[in-house]
Design a protein around this motif. Structure first.
Motif, PDB file in Angstrom:
ATOM      1  N   ASN A  84      41.989  14.868  16.145  1.00  0.00           N
ATOM      2  CA  ASN A  84      42.825  15.341  15.274  1.00  0.00           C
ATOM      3  C   ASN A  84      42.935  17.156  15.518  1.00  0.00           C
ATOM      4  N   ILE A  85      42.140  17.311  16.077  1.00  0.00           N
ATOM      5  CA  ILE A  85      41.978  18.996  16.932  1.00  0.00           C
ATOM      6  C   ILE A  85      43.103  18.522  17.768  1.00  0.00           C
ATOM      7  N   ILE A  86      44.015  19.527  17.044  1.00  0.00           N
ATOM      8  CA  ILE A  86      45.279  20.130  18.161  1.00  0.00           C
ATOM      9  C   ILE A  86      45.073  20.831  19.173  1.00  0.00           C
ATOM     10  N   SER A  87      44.349  22.355  18.559  1.00  0.00           N
ATOM     11  CA  SER A  87      44.097  22.944  19.717  1.00  0.00           C
ATOM     12  C   SER A  87      42.796  23.841  19.292  1.00  0.00           C
ATOM     13  N   ASP A  88      41.910  24.718  20.031  1.00  0.00           N
ATOM     14  CA  ASP A  88      41.365  25.639  19.012  1.00  0.00           C
ATOM     15  C   ASP A  88      40.812  26.873  19.898  1.00  0.00           C
ATOM     16  N   ASP A  89      40.175  27.591  19.171  1.00  0.00           N
ATOM     17  CA  ASP A  89      40.068  28.775  20.484  1.00  0.00           C
ATOM     18  C   ASP A  89      38.529  29.522  20.045  1.00  0.00           C
ATOM     19  N   LEU A  95      30.481  40.235  23.976  1.00  0.00           N
ATOM     20  CA  LEU A  95      29.666  40.627  23.421  1.00  0.00           C
ATOM     21  C   LEU A  95      29.784  42.191  23.527  1.00  0.00           C
ATOM     22  N   GLU A  96      30.587  43.021  23.250  1.00  0.00           N
ATOM     23  CA  GLU A  96      30.704  44.502  23.771  1.00  0.00           C
ATOM     24  C   GLU A  96      30.796  44.253  21.631  1.00  0.00           C
ATOM     25  N   ASP A  97      31.767  44.218  21.022  1.00  0.00           N
ATOM     26  CA  ASP A  97      31.519  44.719  19.484  1.00  0.00           C
ATOM     27  C   ASP A  97      30.935  43.420  18.163  1.00  0.00           C
ATOM     28  N   THR A  98      30.073  42.363  18.940  1.00  0.00           N
ATOM     29  CA  THR A  98      29.503  41.269  17.908  1.00  0.00           C
ATOM     30  C   THR A  98      30.698  40.233  17.574  1.00  0.00           C
ATOM     31  N   LEU A  99      31.647  40.278  17.902  1.00  0.00           N
ATOM     32  CA  LEU A  99      32.570  39.306  16.975  1.00  0.00           C
ATOM     33  C   LEU A  99      32.793  38.513  17.632  1.00  0.00           C
ATOM     34  N   GLU A 100      32.847  37.315  16.895  1.00  0.00           N
ATOM     35  CA  GLU A 100      32.922  35.467  17.117  1.00  0.00           C
ATOM     36  C   GLU A 100      33.818  35.084  15.923  1.00  0.00           C
ATOM     37  N   THR A 101      34.720  34.603  16.748  1.00  0.00           N
ATOM     38  CA  THR A 101      35.433  33.612  16.034  1.00  0.00           C
ATOM     39  C   THR A 101      36.137  32.397  16.057  1.00  0.00           C
ATOM     40  N   TYR A 102      36.469  31.954  15.613  1.00  0.00           N
ATOM     41  CA  TYR A 102      36.707  30.440  15.884  1.00  0.00           C
ATOM     42  C   TYR A 102      38.800  29.546  14.970  1.00  0.00           C
ATOM     43  N   LEU A 134      24.462  24.615  16.700  1.00  0.00           N
ATOM     44  CA  LEU A 134      26.026  24.205  16.012  1.00  0.00           C
ATOM     45  C   LEU A 134      25.829  25.392  15.351  1.00  0.00           C
ATOM     46  N   ILE A 135      26.904  26.328  15.339  1.00  0.00           N
ATOM     47  CA  ILE A 135      27.373  27.519  15.132  1.00  0.00           C
ATOM     48  C   ILE A 135      28.152  27.408  13.308  1.00  0.00           C
ATOM     49  N   GLU A 136      27.749  28.137  12.459  1.00  0.00           N
ATOM     50  CA  GLU A 136      28.834  28.097  10.901  1.00  0.00           C
ATOM     51  C   GLU A 136      29.544  29.356  11.393  1.00  0.00           C
ATOM     52  N   PHE A 137      30.576  28.893  10.615  1.00  0.00           N
ATOM     53  CA  PHE A 137      31.715  30.153  10.601  1.00  0.00           C
ATOM     54  C   PHE A 137      32.245  29.690   9.287  1.00  0.00           C
ATOM     55  N   VAL A 138      32.757  31.367   8.650  1.00  0.00           N
ATOM     56  CA  VAL A 138      33.752  31.409   7.359  1.00  0.00           C
ATOM     57  C   VAL A 138      35.102  30.958   7.439  1.00  0.00           C
ATOM     58  N   ILE A 139      35.707  30.205   6.789  1.00  0.00           N
ATOM     59  CA  ILE A 139      37.312  30.743   7.053  1.00  0.00           C
ATOM     60  C   ILE A 139      38.121  31.527   6.245  1.00  0.00           C
ATOM     61  N   PHE A 140      38.249  32.599   6.802  1.00  0.00           N
ATOM     62  CA  PHE A 140      38.948  33.604   5.459  1.00  0.00           C
ATOM     63  C   PHE A 140      40.190  33.883   5.543  1.00  0.00           C
ATOM     64  N   GLU A 141      41.294  32.752   6.491  1.00  0.00           N
ATOM     65  CA  GLU A 141      42.991  32.451   7.136  1.00  0.00           C
ATOM     66  C   GLU A 141      43.134  30.983   7.102  1.00  0.00           C
ATOM     67  N   ALA A 142      43.627  30.095   6.218  1.00  0.00           N
ATOM     68  CA  ALA A 142      44.859  29.410   6.425  1.00  0.00           C
ATOM     69  C   ALA A 142      45.487  28.701   5.250  1.00  0.00           C
ATOM     70  N   HIS A 143      46.490  28.196   6.992  1.00  0.00           N
ATOM     71  CA  HIS A 143      47.946  28.401   7.055  1.00  0.00           C
ATOM     72  C   HIS A 143      48.724  27.061   6.656  1.00  0.00           C
ATOM     73  N   LYS A 144      49.268  26.180   6.048  1.00  0.00           N
ATOM     74  CA  LYS A 144      49.901  25.283   6.347  1.00  0.00           C
ATOM     75  C   LYS A 144      51.453  24.959   6.400  1.00  0.00           C
ATOM     76  N   TYR A 145      51.634  24.673   8.081  1.00  0.00           N
ATOM     77  CA  TYR A 145      53.203  25.106   7.760  1.00  0.00           C
ATOM     78  C   TYR A 145      53.403  23.280   8.581  1.00  0.00           C
ATOM     79  N   VAL A 202      43.788  27.099  11.214  1.00  0.00           N
ATOM     80  CA  VAL A 202      42.167  27.882  10.434  1.00  0.00           C
ATOM     81  C   VAL A 202      41.979  28.779  11.705  1.00  0.00           C
ATOM     82  N   PHE A 203      41.536  30.222  10.511  1.00  0.00           N
ATOM     83  CA  PHE A 203      40.869  31.283  11.342  1.00  0.00           C
ATOM     84  C   PHE A 203      39.864  31.989  10.520  1.00  0.00           C
ATOM     85  N   ALA A 204      38.396  31.709  10.936  1.00  0.00           N
ATOM     86  CA  ALA A 204      37.508  31.763  10.597  1.00  0.00           C
ATOM     87  C   ALA A 204      36.412  32.809  11.276  1.00  0.00           C
ATOM     88  N   ASN A 205      35.416  33.298  10.739  1.00  0.00           N
ATOM     89  CA  ASN A 205      34.581  34.081  11.404  1.00  0.00           C
ATOM     90  C   ASN A 205      33.278  33.961  11.851  1.00  0.00           C
TER      91      ASN A 205
END
Length: 141
Positions: free
Chosen positions: A22-27, A32-39, A68-79, A89-92
């Motif tokens: 059920n996961i169509i695509s993911d990224d 390592l430069e600015d310690t940002l991690e997104t999913y 396992l890594i935990e993320f917080v959803i900050f934006e979600a669009h249904k279309y 879905v976008f998460a940090n």
């Protein structure tokens, strides 16, 4: 089989999960430069789990090392597109929220119960004290 677990943003209970088919695509990106991690991922928006894909809910995914890594959803669009209803879905990474936490400065000593000391440390973090066992009060400096 990889899957995404969806947790309630306030209560940290598992609401549902999304299986790999059920996961169509993911990224998953980790800098390592600015310690940002997104999913970011796209899934179907007409499944039982779809109602839980909203801001501030959390998701847990396996990483490349099977931890396992935990993320917080900050934006979600249904279309809707030619293939049907979808959700993007976008998460940090949840650890990035620690950057917003206030600093606990040392003081001349605070006398309180175990629960009160833990409460001071967790102030403005979004977390709350669970069961704290102990008798009496202590002064911490």
């Amino acid at each position: 089989m990889s899957q995404i677990h969806i947790l309630d943003g306030q209560k940290d209970i598992i609401l549902d999960y999304i299986t790999a088919p059920n996961i169509i695509s993911d990224d998953h990106k980790k800098s390592l430069e600015d310690t940002l991690e997104t999913y970011d991922f796209i899934t179907f928006a007409n499944k039982r789990y779809s109602e839980h894909l909203e801001k501030r809910n959390r998701i847990i995914i396996p990483d490349e090392d099977d931890s396992l890594i935990e993320f917080v959803i900050f934006e979600a669009h249904k279309y809707k597109d030619t293939e049907g209803y979808k959700a993007q879905v976008f998460a940090n990474a949840s650890y990035l929220e620690l950057k917003k936490a206030s600093i606990l400065y040392p003081d001349n000593g605070f006398t309180g119960t175990a629960s009160q000391h833990a409460g001071r440390a967790l102030n403005d973090t979004g977390w709350q004290v669970g069961i704290a066992e102990g008798k009496g009060t202590r002064k911490l400096t």
